[in-house]
Design an enzyme around this catalytic site. Structure first.
Site, PDB file in Angstrom:
ATOM      1  N   THR A 282      47.159 -15.771 -11.002  1.00  0.00           N
ATOM      2  CA  THR A 282      46.833 -17.166 -11.302  1.00  0.00           C
ATOM      3  C   THR A 282      48.006 -18.035 -10.873  1.00  0.00           C
ATOM      4  OG1 THR A 282      45.796 -18.635 -12.926  1.00  0.00           O
ATOM      5  CG2 THR A 282      47.615 -17.294 -13.741  1.00  0.00           C
TER       6      THR A 282
ATOM      7  N   CYS B   9      49.965 -24.355 -19.476  1.00  0.00           N
ATOM      8  CA  CYS B   9      48.984 -23.287 -19.668  1.00  0.00           C
ATOM      9  C   CYS B   9      49.710 -21.944 -19.790  1.00  0.00           C
ATOM     10  CB  CYS B   9      48.035 -23.195 -18.477  1.00  0.00           C
ATOM     11  SG  CYS B   9      47.044 -24.671 -18.210  1.00  0.00           S
TER      12      CYS B   9
ATOM     13  N   HIS C   9      43.684 -17.419 -18.193  1.00  0.00           N
ATOM     14  CA  HIS C   9      44.518 -18.612 -17.975  1.00  0.00           C
ATOM     15  C   HIS C   9      44.107 -19.653 -19.024  1.00  0.00           C
ATOM     16  CE1 HIS C   9      46.211 -21.625 -14.767  1.00  0.00           C
ATOM     17  NE2 HIS C   9      46.161 -22.225 -15.926  1.00  0.00           N
TER      18      HIS C   9
END
Lengths: 208, 165
Positions: free
Chosen positions: B26, B32, B49
């Site tokens: 990711t 995040c 995520h």
């Protein structure tokens, strides 16, 4: 809450005009600062999946400089002024007469000058919007970062995260000369702000 | 890392899984958190995520489980268990949760990164999965990649280069 699924074309046009006025004013300010003409592209207004937003500035991992403002007042939101590091150096050398060093490092002085330039531009962007909509909108102090576009822009999407996987943004690119991009403005009004903006501009609001 | 390897990309508020000689990645984690679960015996790895700490604030119609720490971690766990992973073998690693911008006035949203991290840890604890490595906090973005063969988590940032966990 599929608030945005049925965004009519004319509402998009209204938002485009909002972006046009804000960014037009900021372009004028930049043009005065640089003492040369700065054009801007027609603003884009789109409902985009989170993933696609960073693609607007070259992809999630692309390194950008961002001056970030939280917009406070009656129609809160997030405002980003995004530059490539090269455009940042370019802007500094012409504007602040700072002899920038080569490479991607920025000195404290350069950083501070960029923050001030961002401040001037964001201020002119928002004050024209406030005049136009008669809504109070003011930027917080600027916050700067140079990092991956995805990491930076995701911050502006948090308010949208609560209601879906897309965000609506108004994005305008500045153009100097032929195609050199000086910077990009991203206005991401909070989901609740749209109705206020529409109401202020006399656009009928209904959710059905 | 070999380019021909199978790479699964996980986007923001998404989760994914890969087995054997695969990588799962990711990009551009800011506030995040990218959390991975790995079963070393099956060489099975998954990644989520997460964007926000708690689904309680969700106002969306159909809840996207992967978006919230309190629902995303259990959802990933379920996915791996269904694929045959053993709850006893699973180990977790995570990265992200930074504060990209610092302001004088720090509201709750400003602390979203650290809150994501806390919430992920609480979820792991509830599931009884050990967190064996983390690279969280700071004020910079990260791209992460889990090698499902070895369980190594690669973390790349522009300030710190590449790190292995």
């Amino acid at each position: 809450m599929d608030l945005f699924k049925d965004f009519a074309d004319f509402k998009m046009d209204v938002l485009k005009e909002v972006g046009n006025i804000g960014a037009g004013n900021a372009a004028t300010a930049l043009s005065r600062l640089l003492d040369k003409p700065i054009d801007m592209a027609v603003p884009k207004v789109q409902m985009l999946p989170f993933e696609a937003i960073a693609d607007r500035v070259g992809g999630a991992e692309n390194i950008v400089i961002a001056v970030f403002f939280r917009v406070e007042g009656e129609a809160p939101g997030n405002l980003f002024f995004i530059l490539t590091p090269e455009a940042g150096k370019n802007l500094l050398s012409r504007l602040a007469a700072i002899d920038t060093e080569q490479g991607s490092e920025f000195s404290e002085m350069e950083w501070s000058a960029l923050s001030e330039i961002g401040n001037i531009l964001a201020g002119s962007y928002l004050s024209s919007l406030a005049d136009f909509t008669k809504l109070s909108m003011s930027p917080t102090v600027p916050a700067l970062a140079m990092d991956m576009a995805g990491a930076i822009l995701s911050y502006g999407l948090l308010q949208f995260g609560q209601m879906g996987d897309d965000a609506l943004l108004i994005d305008t690119t500045f153009i100097e000369g032929q195609e050199e991009v000086e910077g990009q403005f991203f206005l991401i009004p909070d989901p609740d702000s749209f109705d206020k903006i529409f109401a202020a501009l006399g656009v009928p609001v209904s959710h059905d | 890392m070999i380019e021909e390897q199978h790479i699964v990309k996980v986007g923001m508020a998404e989760l994914g899984m890969v087995q054997n000689q695969g990588l799962i990645r990711t990009t551009g984690l800011g506030s995040c958190v990218g959390l991975t679960l790995h079963d070393p015996q099956l060489k099975l790895g998954g990644m989520v995520h997460v964007m926000l700490p708690s689904s309680e604030i969700a106002r969306e119609g159909a809840l996207n489980l992967a978006k919230y720490a309190d629902t995303g971690v259990p959802a990933l766990y379920e996915k791996l268990i269904q694929a045959g992973a053993s709850a006893k073998r699973l180990v977790a690693k995570m990265a992200g949760g930074s504060q990209m911008f610092s302001f004088a006035g720090t509201g709750d949203t400003m602390r979203i990164g650290p809150r994501n991290v806390e919430s992920c840890k609480a979820s792991l604890e509830e599931l009884g999965i050990p967190l064996i490595a983390e690279d969280t906090g700071g004020n910079y973005g990260r791209t992460i990649e889990l090698d499902c063969e070895t369980g190594i988590l690669f973390i790349r940032s522009i300030q710190k280069g590449i790190k292995e966990l």
